[in-house]
Write a protein that holds these residues in place. Structure first.
Motif, PDB file in Angstrom:
ATOM      1  N   LEU C  33     -26.557  24.558  34.614  1.00 23.38           N
ATOM      2  CA  LEU C  33     -26.887  24.083  33.273  1.00 23.38           C
ATOM      3  C   LEU C  33     -26.081  24.874  32.257  1.00 23.38           C
ATOM      4  CD1 LEU C  33     -30.307  23.160  31.836  1.00 23.38           C
ATOM      5  CD2 LEU C  33     -28.930  24.814  30.594  1.00 23.38           C
ATOM      6  N   ARG C  34     -25.482  24.147  31.340  1.00 25.40           N
ATOM      7  CA  ARG C  34     -24.726  24.828  30.296  1.00 25.40           C
ATOM      8  C   ARG C  34     -25.237  24.314  28.947  1.00 25.40           C
ATOM      9  NH1 ARG C  34     -19.370  26.702  30.424  1.00 25.40           N
ATOM     10  NH2 ARG C  34     -18.854  25.366  32.181  1.00 25.40           N
ATOM     11  N   ALA C  35     -25.705  25.259  28.127  1.00 20.67           N
ATOM     12  CA  ALA C  35     -26.184  24.881  26.792  1.00 20.67           C
ATOM     13  C   ALA C  35     -25.211  25.433  25.780  1.00 20.67           C
ATOM     14  CB  ALA C  35     -27.571  25.451  26.541  1.00 20.67           C
ATOM     15  N   SER C  36     -24.838  24.611  24.807  1.00 18.90           N
ATOM     16  CA  SER C  36     -23.896  25.128  23.814  1.00 18.90           C
ATOM     17  C   SER C  36     -24.290  24.672  22.412  1.00 18.90           C
ATOM     18  CB  SER C  36     -22.470  24.677  24.143  1.00 18.90           C
ATOM     19  OG  SER C  36     -22.465  23.294  24.419  1.00 18.90           O
ATOM     20  N   GLY C  37     -24.139  25.604  21.504  1.00 16.94           N
ATOM     21  CA  GLY C  37     -24.404  25.304  20.096  1.00 16.94           C
ATOM     22  C   GLY C  37     -25.844  24.949  19.813  1.00 16.94           C
ATOM     23  N   ILE C  38     -26.775  25.546  20.590  1.00 23.73           N
ATOM     24  CA  ILE C  38     -28.185  25.176  20.439  1.00 23.73           C
ATOM     25  C   ILE C  38     -28.764  25.742  19.152  1.00 23.73           C
ATOM     26  CG2 ILE C  38     -30.493  25.442  21.421  1.00 23.73           C
ATOM     27  CD1 ILE C  38     -28.810  23.626  23.087  1.00 23.73           C
ATOM     28  N   CYS C  39     -29.371  24.859  18.350  1.00 26.83           N
ATOM     29  CA  CYS C  39     -30.054  25.296  17.136  1.00 26.83           C
ATOM     30  C   CYS C  39     -31.488  24.791  17.182  1.00 26.83           C
ATOM     31  CB  CYS C  39     -29.409  24.722  15.875  1.00 26.83           C
ATOM     32  SG  CYS C  39     -27.727  25.294  15.643  1.00 26.83           S
ATOM     33  N   LYS C  40     -32.380  25.608  16.652  1.00 27.60           N
ATOM     34  CA  LYS C  40     -33.764  25.163  16.527  1.00 27.60           C
ATOM     35  C   LYS C  40     -34.313  25.688  15.201  1.00 27.60           C
ATOM     36  CE  LYS C  40     -37.714  23.496  17.217  1.00 27.60           C
ATOM     37  NZ  LYS C  40     -37.898  22.028  17.154  1.00 27.60           N
ATOM     38  N   ARG C  41     -34.772  24.770  14.391  1.00 24.31           N
ATOM     39  CA  ARG C  41     -35.387  25.173  13.114  1.00 24.31           C
ATOM     40  C   ARG C  41     -36.829  24.714  13.086  1.00 24.31           C
ATOM     41  NH1 ARG C  41     -30.254  24.189  11.104  1.00 24.31           N
ATOM     42  NH2 ARG C  41     -30.656  21.961  10.867  1.00 24.31           N
ATOM     43  N   TYR C  42     -37.706  25.593  12.604  1.00 30.71           N
ATOM     44  CA  TYR C  42     -39.100  25.207  12.326  1.00 30.71           C
ATOM     45  C   TYR C  42     -39.236  25.194  10.818  1.00 30.71           C
ATOM     46  CZ  TYR C  42     -40.328  26.257  17.178  1.00 30.71           C
ATOM     47  OH  TYR C  42     -40.410  26.288  18.550  1.00 30.71           O
ATOM     48  N   GLY C  43     -39.188  24.011  10.237  1.00 35.13           N
ATOM     49  CA  GLY C  43     -39.218  23.954   8.777  1.00 35.13           C
ATOM     50  C   GLY C  43     -38.013  24.698   8.250  1.00 35.13           C
ATOM     51  N   GLY C  44     -38.237  25.731   7.456  1.00 39.54           N
ATOM     52  CA  GLY C  44     -37.122  26.491   6.904  1.00 39.54           C
ATOM     53  C   GLY C  44     -36.727  27.666   7.777  1.00 39.54           C
ATOM     54  N   VAL C  45     -37.518  27.942   8.826  1.00 37.23           N
ATOM     55  CA  VAL C  45     -37.263  29.120   9.642  1.00 37.23           C
ATOM     56  C   VAL C  45     -36.293  28.761  10.774  1.00 37.23           C
ATOM     57  CG1 VAL C  45     -38.324  30.915  11.042  1.00 37.23           C
ATOM     58  CG2 VAL C  45     -39.580  29.924   9.126  1.00 37.23           C
TER      59      VAL C  45
END
Lengths: 316, 351, 526
Positions: C33-45
């Motif tokens: 598995l290769r993950a790239s450029g992963i972003c996660k936002r919770y609201g503004g956080v």
């Protein structure tokens, strides 16, 4: 939170308390005959009066031991109690069914075991009994209807007037009490003489009858002649409302109830609050009379049904 | 005016209940049967003649009748409001009512004690059962539903044991204690008055006292209430005790109004009482609700019952309509926050 | 009471040898598995900010970072438990979409949660076969076949329990094993272990590690989310470190050491120059010696008037539990606690409050605030009896006191009458702080007072703490952010597995030292 009781302690406690409670009811007399009465629900004044009358009548005889079971308005419980009664092989089993189907099976079993069975007050569909002793709500309703017609005739010179009906709840007894009365009233209604101005369901309860009668009084603006209530507490509730509004109207109104229990309807009629009530017989005297014959005389064959007549109780 | 709207918008649950009530009242006036005869009515300081065709619903006599008939449920709803505010429930109020009625009836019938002593004993009996409920709930930490279900069954049985399954008729000949009791307690103004006074007292208790604030805090978040040093156990005992006391008052009133104690009294009363409280906007989850809301809920239920009765609607139809209005009233409280201020045209609330 | 065991433990923690011999370098194979450029936002956080990571079959890959670094979020995201905001995931070279757990399971990816997602009232077999209950055409559950299915899965991890046992009746360690068995029964190729050891005893951890080693040998990729150093070196082939939601780097475990990982976790760009001035006096306020509770093994430290003492340590190390013991929420089973010279042991928060102790709980929503009540009602709650003659609330007094404390905490609310639930996290926290400031307690235990609070409010809270110290109050502060502790506290007590293992002066310590004490393996008392 207290510490968990161990299983052993729980079992011990439950057993102990059940034994203690059961012990209260036991008695060790050696009467010649055992009679078991399976009552549908002790906690109704009518049925409490039945129990009391049974205790009184059988109490006069030293050779009979009476045991009363209370199904407390629970059909399953009544089935269990009848089955329990069969195991004790009584000389006579009297069942006051909670409803007309549930006790069919155990009553059949009792007959198969050779036990004499009396069905009291409410008939069953299976008819597994030696005799049914009861009364006819429709006939009582007819008597009430006839009383109303007579009272109106006395008041107005002809059977004419405005009627308010306070019903019980939607069970057979209510339908019968309604149908019986209206068998008599209907011709006068069709002739335009008697008018039903208000009908309400008060579920046999006095408190609810007061609420419904208050509405009925306001809706009719006090313009009515007769209150026909399917039982005495509802009739008396209606009386209290009318009296609260207008003492004279309470005297003038023809208020009719049904049941005629000594502690309720009879007293209210004596006090002049109700004009009439119609006794719904306890059936107990007849049951004791027929029952003793069945026990003592092996050749005696009771009739299939005894329908007891109601007795009007009037005053005012 | 704008300020009033702001306040209403902040208490939007109450506002919507109020709107339902007003709508119901207007409907009742419109559909009420009219008088067939002109009728004089005394307003205390003056007498007015209401003309032929005037809605029967809208007469002082009918409106006070409504209050009088429903005062018993109303009195119990005051206590139930507190209980439900703590996220609890009390199923035993109907049985406590019967017990208090029986105790009062027996004392009046079988002793020479002054009637006021019978009243006191009836209320005391209710208070004791309430305290028992509270103590069991607070100490055993068992759900109130279960404890009060048990007392509901047990106390009804106990009351019937006392009355020997018979109706306890009050002596009502003039000069007896029973007569005095009925004449005073069952009079229209004492019945309505006791409800109004108790409602005012409990509204103040809930609004103005530390106890009332604590009750709401406990229901809102029991854990946080504990962490904030609130005497949570004592409060639970107090809340159920007060509810038992009020059910006792309801029992005394029932005994006087029916002129007897009989086993049908208080049957299923807990359901009527809970319905009143819930329609009044008190959340079963606790923390949100008010006495005023419950009074509005009571008015909604009783106006509805009354207008259906005046129009001689069948009891089955009444039940169906009643269900519809209960759902409507509760659904109205669920209208989401932002839509109501918009609806009232006062712009969004500042947060 | 001298802190004897601190000295004994001040030497460097040694690395324990790995439990399992690393196999051939898995990175020579094709990545699973290769993950790239992963972003996660919770609201503004921002929880994850352009993270790249690669997992190979047959490797144990540790995801490390401080509390809040984003390691758990990354694990959950791969398993579909939380959806990504942006980024690509490839499985065996194919671009895939993982929007929910079902997607992930179809790809052979599953997760063992820290809070196990098992059904306690169902049997072991039912739990293992929960997504696959139909063993036959009839649509009825076939218990015998289900048991066989479960036994096969249990056999693979060598767990010998009856498949008919209710899961709720099993010890936590066995429950964990059941969760693993369920994952295996779904033919998982990649299993994420989310802080799996936090609830386990040492023996159970050993068992778990054995199973993980076995899974690796079978070619399963095991992603191990942890913040415990010793576990990383016992188990992992490779380590990826995250910090503040960003990817810091990936190292082979054999080629790195604890010091390097700690440096990676902390980074060098944290500004630690700001310090609150000290107001500490010599008057002792609180003296804890050998304190034991069900959650604490051995805790000793002092707090003086005007002093701010920080409690550092990992989640579960027993920091908050000290507050629970002081505040009468947990029973004290051993040792002694002296408050202003008097031996104490409260039975309830009410008693503690009356004796002058205040506790700002860790979770303000479930333990602190009444969310439906107004800001003012929340603020005045603890002092209400004092301002209410004969039980009648003095509304004027209430308003003036609450407004005054609101100014102290720089609380921003449209009106004191709005529900506290409509405030931001920072203002909610200030409301709760205000409640305890009003009680005028002598000892404040603040459990992570800046948790979930924005930067501006954080500064305000630091000031409030400083003002409290200035007024001679004693303050104990728990925080998961080391820079915060170094900034606010005069001294820092490091907790590790229910014990206080170090008592460090702010002027003489640094983040590396604190983290080393906090992440070292179980401490053996000297």
């Amino acid at each position: 939170m207290p510490a968990r009781l161990s299983a052993f302690t729980m079992i011990a406690l439950t057993t102990l308390s059940t034994l203690l409670l059961a012990g209260c009811g036991g008695s060790g007399s050696d009467a010649k005959y055992l009679v078991i009465f399976c009552q549908a629900n002790n906690a109704e004044p009518y049925r409490a009066a039945q129990n009391e009358r049974f205790e009184e009548l059988f109490g006069e005889r030293d050779d009979v031991k009476l045991v009363i079971y209370d199904a407390a308005k629970n059909g399953t419980k009544q089935v269990e109690q009848i089955e329990q009664a069969i195991k004790q092989q009584p000389d006579l089993l009297i069942v006051a069914p909670l409803n007309n189907a549930t006790p069919n099976k155990p009553m059949e079993k009792a007959q198969e075991a050779g036990i004499k069975v009396i069905c009291l007050e409410r008939n069953t569909t299976g008819k597994h009994y030696d005799t049914f002793i009861g009364c006819d709500n429709k006939a009582i309703g007819r008597m009430a209807g006839e009383f109303i017609v007579k009272a109106l005739t006395e008041k107005h010179g002809e059977p004419k007037g405005k009627l308010i009906e306070l019903k019980g709840s939607e069970i057979q007894a209510m339908n019968d009490r309604h149908d019986g009365a209206f068998e008599v009233l209907q011709p006068h209604i069709d002739a335009g003489k008697i008018e039903v101005v208000h009908t309400a369901t008060a579920n046999w309860a006095k408190t609810e009858a007061r609420a419904k009668m208050t509405e009925a009084y306001n809706a009719t603006e006090g313009d009515f002649d007769v209150i026909y209530a399917h039982n005495d507490p509802m009739a008396h509730g209606a009386y209290l409302v009318i009296k609260g509004k207008n003492e004279q109207a309470a005297k003038d109104a023809i208020i009719v109830g049904i049941d005629g229990l000594a502690e309720e309807g009879v007293k209210w009629v004596e006090a002049g609050d109700l004009d009439a009530t119609f006794e719904y017989p306890l059936c107990v005297d007849k049951a004791v009379e027929i029952g003793m014959k069945m026990i003592e005389d092996p050749d005696f064959k009771p009739e299939a049904t005894y329908i007891l007549d109601s007795r009007p109780i009037t005053g005012k | 005016m704008n300020k009033l709207l702001q306040v209403l918008a902040q208490r939007r649950d109450l506002t919507l209940t109020l709107i339902v009530l007003v709508a119901l009242f207007i409907t009742a006036v419109i559909i009420s049967p009219g008088q067939r005869f002109p009728k004089e009515e005394s307003l205390g300081f003056m007498t007015v003649t209401l003309p032929k065709g005037w809605p029967i619903f809208l007469t002082l006599e009918n409106l006070t009748d409504i209050l009088r008939t429903n005062a018993i449920i109303g009195v119990m709803a005051l206590g139930m409001t507190l209980v439900i505010l703590t996220a609890g429930i009390d199923l035993s109020v109907g049985s406590i009512l019967l017990l208090a009625s029986v105790v009062t009836g027996l004392v009046i019938r079988d002793t020479n004690a002054p009637w006021i002593a019978a009243v006191a004993l009836g209320i005391f009996a209710g208070t004791v059962v309430g305290a028992l409920n509270g103590a069991l709930i607070a100490k055993l930490k068992v759900q109130p539903f279960i404890i009060t279900l048990a007392t509901m069954i047990g106390i009804r049985g106990l009351a019937k044991m006392f009355s020997n399954n018979k109706t306890v008729l009050l002596p009502n000949e003039e000069g007896t204690q029973g007569y005095a009791f009925i004449e005073i307690v069952a009079s229209k103004w004492v019945t309505i008055g006791s409800f109004v006074v108790l409602a005012a007292v409990f509204a103040l208790l809930l609004w103005g006292t530390v106890f009332g604030r604590y009750v709401r805090a406990l229901g809102d978040n029991a854990k946080a209430a504990d962490y904030a040093g609130l005497p949570t156990q004592r409060m639970l005992v107090a809340v159920y005790t007060l509810t038992g006391m009020l059910a006792g008052v309801a029992g005394v009133l029932s005994c006087a109004l029916d002129e007897n104690a009989d086993s049908t009294q208080g049957v299923a009363a807990e359901l009527d009482v809970i319905a009143v409280v819930v329609i009044g906007g008190t959340s079963l989850a606790g923390g949100r609700g008010s006495i005023l809301g419950s009074v509005l809920g009571l008015l909604i239920i009783m106006i509805l019952k009354n207008i259906l009765g005046l129009n001689n609607i069948g009891s089955n139809e009444q039940q169906v309509i009643m269900a519809g209005v209960i759902i409507l009233a509760v659904a109205a409280q669920m209208i989401q926050g932002s839509s109501l201020p918009a609806w009232l045209r006062i712009g969004p609330l500042k947060n | 009471m001298p802190h004897r065991f601190f000295q004994a433990q001040s030497t460097h923690v040694t690395q324990s040898p790995p439990d399992t011999q690393p196999g051939p370098d898995p990175t020579t194979q094709d990545p699973l598995l290769r993950a790239s450029g992963i972003c996660k936002r919770y609201g503004g956080v921002v929880a994850l900010d352009h993270v790249d990571v690669t997992f190979f079959p047959g490797e144990v890959h540790a995801l490390m970072g401080e509390n809040g670094a984003g390691k758990s979020t990354l694990g959950k995201l791969i398993a579909g438990a939380v959806p990504a905001t942006a980024g690509d995931i490839e499985v065996e070279g194919q671009l895939v979409r993982i929007a929910n757990p079902t997607d992930a399971q179809r790809l052979g990816i599953t997760i063992i949660f820290q809070e196990l997602d098992l059904f306690p009232n169902l049997s072991v077999a039912e739990n293992i076969a929960i997504r696959n209950l139909r063993f036959g055409e009839s649509g009825l559950v076939r218990y015998k076949r289900m048991d066989e299915f479960a036994l096969k899965a249990l056999g693979r991890i060598g767990l010998d329990i009856s498949p008919r046992t209710l899961v709720g009746d099993l010890p936590v360690a066995h429950q964990q094993m059941v969760a693993i068995a369920r994952a295996l029964s779904m033919d998982a190729r990649l299993i994420v272990f989310d802080e799996s050891t936090s609830a386990l005893t040492d023996d159970a951890v050993d068992r778990l590690f054995e199973v993980i080693g076995q899974l690796r040998d079978e070619g399963v990729a095991c992603v191990f989310v942890t913040h415990k150093m010793d576990e990383v070196f016992r188990l992992a082939d490779r380590v990826t470190v995250l910090r503040d939601g960003r990817y810091v780097g990936t190292k082979r475990a054999a080629e790195t050491d604890m010091a390097e990982l700690v440096r990676m976790m902390i980074g060098h760009d944290v500004d630690t120059s700001k310090h609150s001035p000290s107001h500490a006096t010599e008057q002792p306020m609180l003296r804890i010696a050998g304190l034991q509770t069900p959650a604490l093994k051995d805790v000793s430290f002092d707090v003086h008037r005007g002093e701010v003492v920080g409690l550092a340590g990992l989640v579960g190390a027993g920091r908050g539990e000290i507050g629970r013991a002081l505040f009468g929420l947990d029973p004290i089973t051993g040792g002694s606690v002296e408050l202003a010279g008097r031996q104490i042991g409260f039975g309830s928060p009410r008693q503690a409050m009356r004796a002058g102790v205040a506790l700002l709980p860790r979770d303000r929503k479930t333990e602190g605030l009444m969310m439906q009540m107004s800001v003012r009602e929340n603020t005045s709650l603890a002092v209400l009896p004092r301002i209410s003659p004969a039980g009648w609330i003095g509304r004027g007094e209430e308003a003036s006191r609450c407004d005054a404390v609101g100014q102290t905490t720089r609380l921003k609310a449209a009106s004191p009458h709005i529900a506290v639930s409509s405030l931001s996290g920072g203002n909610q926290q200030k409301t709760l702080l205000g409640r305890w400031l009003l009680t005028d307690a002598d000892l404040f235990f603040l459990d992570d007072p800046t948790r979930g609070v924005d930067i501006g409010a954080k500064e305000d809270i630091y000031k409030i703490i400083e003002e409290l110290a200035q007024r001679g109050k004693a303050i104990i502060m728990v925080s998961s952010e080391l820079p915060e502790l170094i900034r606010c506290c005069d001294r820092i007590i490091v907790m590790n597995e229910g014990r206080s293992v170090a008592d460090l002066k702010r002027s003489e310590t640094n983040q590396e030292e604190i983290l080393t004490y906090a992440t070292a393996g179980p401490v053996v008392s000297a």
